[in-house]
Scaffold this active site. Structure first.
Site, PDB file in Angstrom:
ATOM      1  N   THR A 152      12.069 -54.114  39.179  1.00 37.81           N
ATOM      2  CA  THR A 152      13.532 -54.023  39.193  1.00 37.81           C
ATOM      3  C   THR A 152      14.061 -53.025  40.222  1.00 37.81           C
ATOM      4  O   THR A 152      15.117 -53.251  40.805  1.00 37.81           O
ATOM      5  CB  THR A 152      14.076 -53.650  37.798  1.00 37.81           C
ATOM      6  N   THR A 170      10.413 -52.435  33.047  1.00 37.50           N
ATOM      7  CA  THR A 170      10.661 -51.130  32.436  1.00 37.50           C
ATOM      8  C   THR A 170      12.174 -50.937  32.274  1.00 37.50           C
ATOM      9  O   THR A 170      12.952 -51.864  32.509  1.00 37.50           O
ATOM     10  CB  THR A 170      10.108 -49.984  33.313  1.00 37.50           C
ATOM     11  N   ARG A 171      12.575 -49.719  31.902  1.00 36.82           N
ATOM     12  CA  ARG A 171      13.999 -49.391  31.819  1.00 36.82           C
ATOM     13  C   ARG A 171      14.517 -48.799  33.141  1.00 36.82           C
ATOM     14  O   ARG A 171      15.620 -48.260  33.187  1.00 36.82           O
ATOM     15  CB  ARG A 171      14.260 -48.394  30.675  1.00 36.82           C
ATOM     16  N   LYS A 172      13.745 -48.918  34.201  1.00 43.40           N
ATOM     17  CA  LYS A 172      14.192 -48.446  35.517  1.00 43.40           C
ATOM     18  C   LYS A 172      15.095 -49.513  36.135  1.00 43.40           C
ATOM     19  O   LYS A 172      14.726 -50.223  37.073  1.00 43.40           O
ATOM     20  CB  LYS A 172      12.994 -48.128  36.408  1.00 43.40           C
ATOM     21  N   THR A 173      16.277 -49.607  35.558  1.00 39.59           N
ATOM     22  CA  THR A 173      17.235 -50.633  35.943  1.00 39.59           C
ATOM     23  C   THR A 173      18.545 -49.973  36.390  1.00 39.59           C
ATOM     24  O   THR A 173      18.758 -48.787  36.189  1.00 39.59           O
ATOM     25  CB  THR A 173      17.523 -51.568  34.754  1.00 39.59           C
TER      26      THR A 173
END
Length: 286
Positions: free
Chosen positions: A272, A136-139
């Protein structure tokens, strides 16, 4: 292994430049004060925890960008299963350069190897199914390039890289806009005007929203925080007319059961944001 498309020379150059500036600024004074300028030495990357190794290629790029005369001898590559006591590579050259880049290289490799190891473990739960594991964009801000690259090294599949390469209409988009139908219609007009081949994904929370997203012509429907029975019904309603993605609160233990519903993808932020760093160290070598 082949680098993902987003791992470009320019992107890596910028990332490395910014990270080195953050760490060194007007000088690595510990090294400058104690290590002779012309001293050449050798160091080894020691694996201290079983893992799927990631960041080896990046480490070599970091060394070379900082000092083109540093030489790296790889013994292991990205994606290899490494054991305690293994040596991933040797780096030879200026002792000052090795010391000034040591922590930067380790920070990247420890984090990337942790993500690759977790991804590999989760992805192995999906063997024998047609379901793919997505990130995902949970970075971490400014570290996404490494984290997503690590997912790919671990055997996972990258979701959209950022906000620019896919239209994803999430709950807040829908709530602010008023309805799924209206939002998808507007998104299609936007794509047509922009003449850009963007896919449209719609997050749904109920079977009614699934039906609305399907009728509106979404390219992919996200089944958000649904139980397995509801997910199975949603996949049946969609009937292969568009892609499906399970998301929200995904755990390792749930993967096989979710895959049994027939969804195309399972996305998990945990890959992540919850991976633990792997213990690695760079030690002086002879």
């Amino acid at each position: 292994m082949k680098k993902p498309a987003y791992v470009t020379k320019d992107a890596l150059k910028t990332f490395i430049k910014n990270a080195l500036e953050e760490d060194i600024q007007d000088g690595d004074h510990s090294t400058l004060a104690t290590i002779p300028k012309d001293l050449e030495q050798k160091a080894k990357l020691l694996v201290k925890q079983d893992c799927i190794l990631a960041g080896v290629e990046l480490a070599e790029i970091i060394f070379k960008q900082f000092d083109k005369n540093l030489q790296v001898e790889r013994l292991l590559n990205d994606g290899d299963a490494a054991k305690v006591g293994d040596i991933a590579f040797y780096v030879t050259g200026s002792a000052r350069s090795i010391l000034s880049t040591e922590r930067f290289v380790l920070n990247c490799m420890q984090r990337m190897s942790g993500i690759a190891t977790l991804t590999h473990d989760w992805d192995s739960r999906l063997l024998g199914t047609k379901t793919k594991l997505l990130d995902t964009r949970k970075t971490t801000p400014n570290f996404r390039i490494c984290e997503k690259w690590a997912v790919a090294i671990g055997g996972g599949t990258n979701h959209r890289y950022g906000l620019y390469d896919m239209i994803m209409l999430k709950d807040n988009h829908i709530d602010y806009n008023g309805s799924i139908s209206k939002a998808v219609k507007m998104a299609k007009k936007y794509i047509e005007k922009l003449n850009k081949p963007l896919k449209i994904e719609v997050e749904t929370r109920t079977l009614e929203e699934v039906e609305e997203a399907l009728k509106a012509g979404a390219d992919r429907i996200m089944l958000d925080n649904m139980d397995v029975a509801t997910m199975k019904e949603a996949v049946k309603i969609i009937g292969g007319q568009c892609e499906t993605e399970a998301s929200g609160g995904i755990t390792r233990e749930m993967l096989k059961e979710i895959a049994s519903t027939g969804v195309n993808y399972i996305s998990a932020g945990a890959l992540t944001h919850s991976a633990e760093n792997i213990d690695l160290s760079l030690k002086a070598a002879k």
